[in-house]
Design a protein around this motif. Structure first.
Motif, PDB file in Angstrom:
ATOM      1  N   TYR A   1       0.848  -1.202   0.000  1.00 24.79           N
ATOM      2  CA  TYR A   1       0.000   0.000   0.000  1.00 24.79           C
ATOM      3  C   TYR A   1       0.878   1.246   0.000  1.00 24.79           C
ATOM      4  O   TYR A   1       0.637   2.184  -0.777  1.00 24.79           O
ATOM      5  CB  TYR A   1      -0.903  -0.010   1.234  1.00 24.79           C
ATOM      6  N   VAL A   2       1.886   1.275   0.863  1.00 27.24           N
ATOM      7  CA  VAL A   2       2.762   2.449   0.964  1.00 27.24           C
ATOM      8  C   VAL A   2       3.460   2.707  -0.359  1.00 27.24           C
ATOM      9  O   VAL A   2       3.523   3.853  -0.836  1.00 27.24           O
ATOM     10  CB  VAL A   2       3.777   2.259   2.104  1.00 27.24           C
ATOM     11  N   ARG A   3       3.990   1.659  -0.981  1.00 30.05           N
ATOM     12  CA  ARG A   3       4.678   1.830  -2.269  1.00 30.05           C
ATOM     13  C   ARG A   3       3.720   2.353  -3.330  1.00 30.05           C
ATOM     14  O   ARG A   3       4.087   3.230  -4.125  1.00 30.05           O
ATOM     15  CB  ARG A   3       5.291   0.504  -2.715  1.00 30.05           C
ATOM     16  N   ARG A   4       2.508   1.833  -3.365  1.00 32.63           N
ATOM     17  CA  ARG A   4       1.550   2.234  -4.396  1.00 32.63           C
ATOM     18  C   ARG A   4       1.165   3.712  -4.253  1.00 32.63           C
ATOM     19  O   ARG A   4       1.150   4.459  -5.247  1.00 32.63           O
ATOM     20  CB  ARG A   4       0.305   1.345  -4.302  1.00 32.63           C
ATOM     21  N   VAL A   5       0.872   4.132  -3.038  1.00 34.73           N
ATOM     22  CA  VAL A   5       0.430   5.515  -2.835  1.00 34.73           C
ATOM     23  C   VAL A   5       1.579   6.498  -3.053  1.00 34.73           C
ATOM     24  O   VAL A   5       1.407   7.534  -3.712  1.00 34.73           O
ATOM     25  CB  VAL A   5      -0.176   5.678  -1.423  1.00 34.73           C
ATOM     26  N   THR A   6       2.749   6.187  -2.517  1.00 33.23           N
ATOM     27  CA  THR A   6       3.877   7.109  -2.700  1.00 33.23           C
ATOM     28  C   THR A   6       4.302   7.179  -4.168  1.00 33.23           C
ATOM     29  O   THR A   6       4.654   8.255  -4.659  1.00 33.23           O
ATOM     30  CB  THR A   6       5.063   6.707  -1.812  1.00 33.23           C
ATOM     31  N   ALA A   7       4.248   6.060  -4.872  1.00 29.13           N
ATOM     32  CA  ALA A   7       4.599   6.077  -6.290  1.00 29.13           C
ATOM     33  C   ALA A   7       3.616   6.935  -7.080  1.00 29.13           C
ATOM     34  O   ALA A   7       4.010   7.678  -7.996  1.00 29.13           O
ATOM     35  CB  ALA A   7       4.618   4.653  -6.848  1.00 29.13           C
ATOM     36  N   HIS A   8       2.341   6.857  -6.726  1.00 20.82           N
ATOM     37  CA  HIS A   8       1.332   7.672  -7.402  1.00 20.82           C
ATOM     38  C   HIS A   8       1.628   9.157  -7.179  1.00 20.82           C
ATOM     39  O   HIS A   8       1.569   9.962  -8.125  1.00 20.82           O
ATOM     40  CB  HIS A   8      -0.059   7.326  -6.864  1.00 20.82           C
ATOM     41  N   ILE A   9       1.961   9.516  -5.943  1.00 21.11           N
ATOM     42  CA  ILE A   9       2.237  10.915  -5.628  1.00 21.11           C
ATOM     43  C   ILE A   9       3.491  11.390  -6.354  1.00 21.11           C
ATOM     44  O   ILE A   9       3.519  12.486  -6.934  1.00 21.11           O
ATOM     45  CB  ILE A   9       2.367  11.108  -4.112  1.00 21.11           C
ATOM     46  N   HIS A  10       4.549  10.587  -6.342  1.00 21.50           N
ATOM     47  CA  HIS A  10       5.782  10.989  -7.019  1.00 21.50           C
ATOM     48  C   HIS A  10       5.560  11.156  -8.521  1.00 21.50           C
ATOM     49  O   HIS A  10       6.130  12.072  -9.143  1.00 21.50           O
ATOM     50  CB  HIS A  10       6.885   9.960  -6.758  1.00 21.50           C
ATOM     51  N   ALA A  11       4.736  10.282  -9.096  1.00 24.32           N
ATOM     52  CA  ALA A  11       4.461  10.398 -10.530  1.00 24.32           C
ATOM     53  C   ALA A  11       3.711  11.694 -10.834  1.00 24.32           C
ATOM     54  O   ALA A  11       4.011  12.384 -11.812  1.00 24.32           O
ATOM     55  CB  ALA A  11       3.657   9.186 -11.005  1.00 24.32           C
ATOM     56  N   ARG A  12       2.735  12.016  -9.996  1.00 26.79           N
ATOM     57  CA  ARG A  12       1.982  13.263 -10.202  1.00 26.79           C
ATOM     58  C   ARG A  12       2.891  14.468  -9.997  1.00 26.79           C
ATOM     59  O   ARG A  12       2.800  15.468 -10.732  1.00 26.79           O
ATOM     60  CB  ARG A  12       0.794  13.322  -9.249  1.00 26.79           C
ATOM     61  N   ALA A  13       3.760  14.388  -8.995  1.00 29.10           N
ATOM     62  CA  ALA A  13       4.688  15.487  -8.746  1.00 29.10           C
ATOM     63  C   ALA A  13       5.615  15.686  -9.946  1.00 29.10           C
ATOM     64  O   ALA A  13       5.886  16.826 -10.354  1.00 29.10           O
ATOM     65  CB  ALA A  13       5.492  15.208  -7.482  1.00 29.10           C
ATOM     66  N   ALA A  14       6.105  14.595 -10.503  1.00 24.61           N
ATOM     67  CA  ALA A  14       6.989  14.687 -11.661  1.00 24.61           C
ATOM     68  C   ALA A  14       6.287  15.347 -12.842  1.00 24.61           C
ATOM     69  O   ALA A  14       6.908  16.126 -13.593  1.00 24.61           O
ATOM     70  CB  ALA A  14       7.487  13.295 -12.049  1.00 24.61           C
ATOM     71  N   ARG A  15       4.994  15.059 -13.011  1.00 24.68           N
ATOM     72  CA  ARG A  15       4.235  15.706 -14.085  1.00 24.68           C
ATOM     73  C   ARG A  15       4.167  17.210 -13.887  1.00 24.68           C
ATOM     74  O   ARG A  15       4.043  17.973 -14.848  1.00 24.68           O
ATOM     75  CB  ARG A  15       2.815  15.137 -14.150  1.00 24.68           C
ATOM     76  N   ASN A  16       4.248  17.648 -12.633  1.00 25.81           N
ATOM     77  CA  ASN A  16       4.238  19.072 -12.318  1.00 25.81           C
ATOM     78  C   ASN A  16       5.642  19.657 -12.233  1.00 25.81           C
ATOM     79  O   ASN A  16       5.818  20.812 -11.858  1.00 25.81           O
ATOM     80  CB  ASN A  16       3.514  19.309 -10.992  1.00 25.81           C
ATOM     81  N   GLY A  17       6.645  18.832 -12.543  1.00 26.52           N
ATOM     82  CA  GLY A  17       8.015  19.316 -12.496  1.00 26.52           C
ATOM     83  C   GLY A  17       8.599  19.421 -11.102  1.00 26.52           C
ATOM     84  O   GLY A  17       9.592  20.144 -10.909  1.00 26.52           O
ATOM     85  N   LEU A  18       8.017  18.700 -10.142  1.00 30.07           N
ATOM     86  CA  LEU A  18       8.479  18.776  -8.761  1.00 30.07           C
ATOM     87  C   LEU A  18       9.351  17.564  -8.426  1.00 30.07           C
ATOM     88  O   LEU A  18       8.883  16.425  -8.499  1.00 30.07           O
ATOM     89  CB  LEU A  18       7.292  18.822  -7.790  1.00 30.07           C
ATOM     90  N   PRO A  19      10.595  17.790  -8.031  1.00 30.02           N
ATOM     91  CA  PRO A  19      11.441  16.671  -7.633  1.00 30.02           C
ATOM     92  C   PRO A  19      11.045  16.148  -6.252  1.00 30.02           C
ATOM     93  O   PRO A  19      10.378  16.841  -5.477  1.00 30.02           O
ATOM     94  CB  PRO A  19      12.844  17.293  -7.581  1.00 30.02           C
TER      95      PRO A  19
END
Length: 322
Positions: A281-299
């Protein structure tokens, strides 16, 4: 779902301290070296306060309050320890060479800009000290009170890399009222990010805690990350809620009162007897957030810190032989 019975908004910034007992102490030290921390990364922590008037029910710092003999329940938000000499001790430690060439994390245990700061004003002296020694630091807050010291943060940012984090785990104010009853509403925290960004101060968002079944729908997480980026955040750092054994009974009792019954049951079942949610669960949610952040140009937060190394002091030259 219906949350109509929840309490009204509370900004968490008040001149009325009748509900709080302050324990003023003189600290012998402020900076704590993080075990195993790499040189040049986030390696030191310090806390000018212990206990926090935001009263977040999930806060892991409640464990430390229990060790002080002040309890993990209402004592955490009503019995506040104040290190009145924090700036002076910090100055002495920095003058002695501590934290040079490393990042320092402020307020790991509790928020440096909780209500007590409105009375004691410890942070201006601390910020001036950090800036004078060109120390890189990061901190996280749920309080708009931080904007009071905007000029001091701007001065510090001119002298060394810094990162000011706002803590926000959901845009839904019903979540805040259920789990962070005396903290500022989401809109006020996003405005703080915007204010920092407009002032040229690097502002990030600690997406914490993400509360399973309450604030973890993909669409809600996307909206949260997008709002942070729109406000001017330079990075985000997701963290899934953990529940320590010491606060577990009290936390779930508070959740039972605040949540609709079906959400409360899902939360209890999801955690079972664990401190945190399953690794998948933790990996899935954090990966989703990181992917969305990357789309916004956020490291990611760690990548941002690595890309902004602190100032290193000049090497000490050996004295000439005579």
């Amino acid at each position: 779902m219906r949350w109509d019975h929840l309490a009204a908004d509370a900004l968490g910034v008040s001149a009325d301290f009748r509900d709080i007992t302050f324990h003023e102490i003189t600290a012998r030290s402020m900076l704590n070296r993080m075990r195993g921390a790499p040189r040049g990364g986030v390696a030191w922590t310090f806390n000018p306060y212990r206990g926090c008037s935001h009263a977040c029910t999930y806060c892991l710092a409640r464990d430390g309050h229990d060790h002080l003999g002040l309890g993990v329940t209402t004592g955490f938000s009503s019995q506040i320890v104040v290190k009145t000499n924090a700036a002076a001790v910090l100055e002495s430690e920095l003058r002695g060479g501590r934290a040079r060439g490393d990042w320092v994390m402020m307020g790991v245990a509790t928020d440096c800009y909780q209500r007590a700061e409105g009375r004691y004003r410890l942070m201006p002296g601390i910020l001036r000290t950090l800036a004078a020694h060109r120390i890189s630091f990061t901190t996280a807050t749920k309080s708009p009170l931080l904007a009071r010291d905007l000029d001091l943060f701007a001065e510090a940012a001119e002298r060394a890399p810094i990162l000011v984090m706002t803590s926000l785990g959901s845009l839904d104010d019903r979540v805040r009222r259920a789990f962070e009853p005396a903290a500022a509403p989401p809109r006020a925290r996003l405005e703080l990010v915007h204010t920092l960004a407009r002032a040229g101060i690097p502002a990030g968002v600690l997406l914490a805690p993400i509360i399973p079944y309450i604030g973890d729908r993909p669409a809600d997480l996307d909206a949260l990350v997008d709002a942070c980026a729109e406000a001017g955040a330079v990075t985000v750092w997701p963290d899934i809620m953990r529940i320590s054994p010491a606060i577990r009974p009290w936390f779930f009792a508070q959740a039972a009162e605040a949540l609709p019954h079906h959400l409360y049951q899902r939360l209890v079942a999801g955690y079972g007897t664990r401190r945190g949610m399953p690794d998948g669960y933790v990996r899935r949610v954090t990966a989703h957030i990181h992917a969305r952040a990357a789309r916004n140009g956020l490291p990611a937060w760690q990548d941002y810190i690595r890309a902004h190394p602190p100032h290193r002091p000049p090497e000490q030259l050996p004295l000439p032989l005579t």
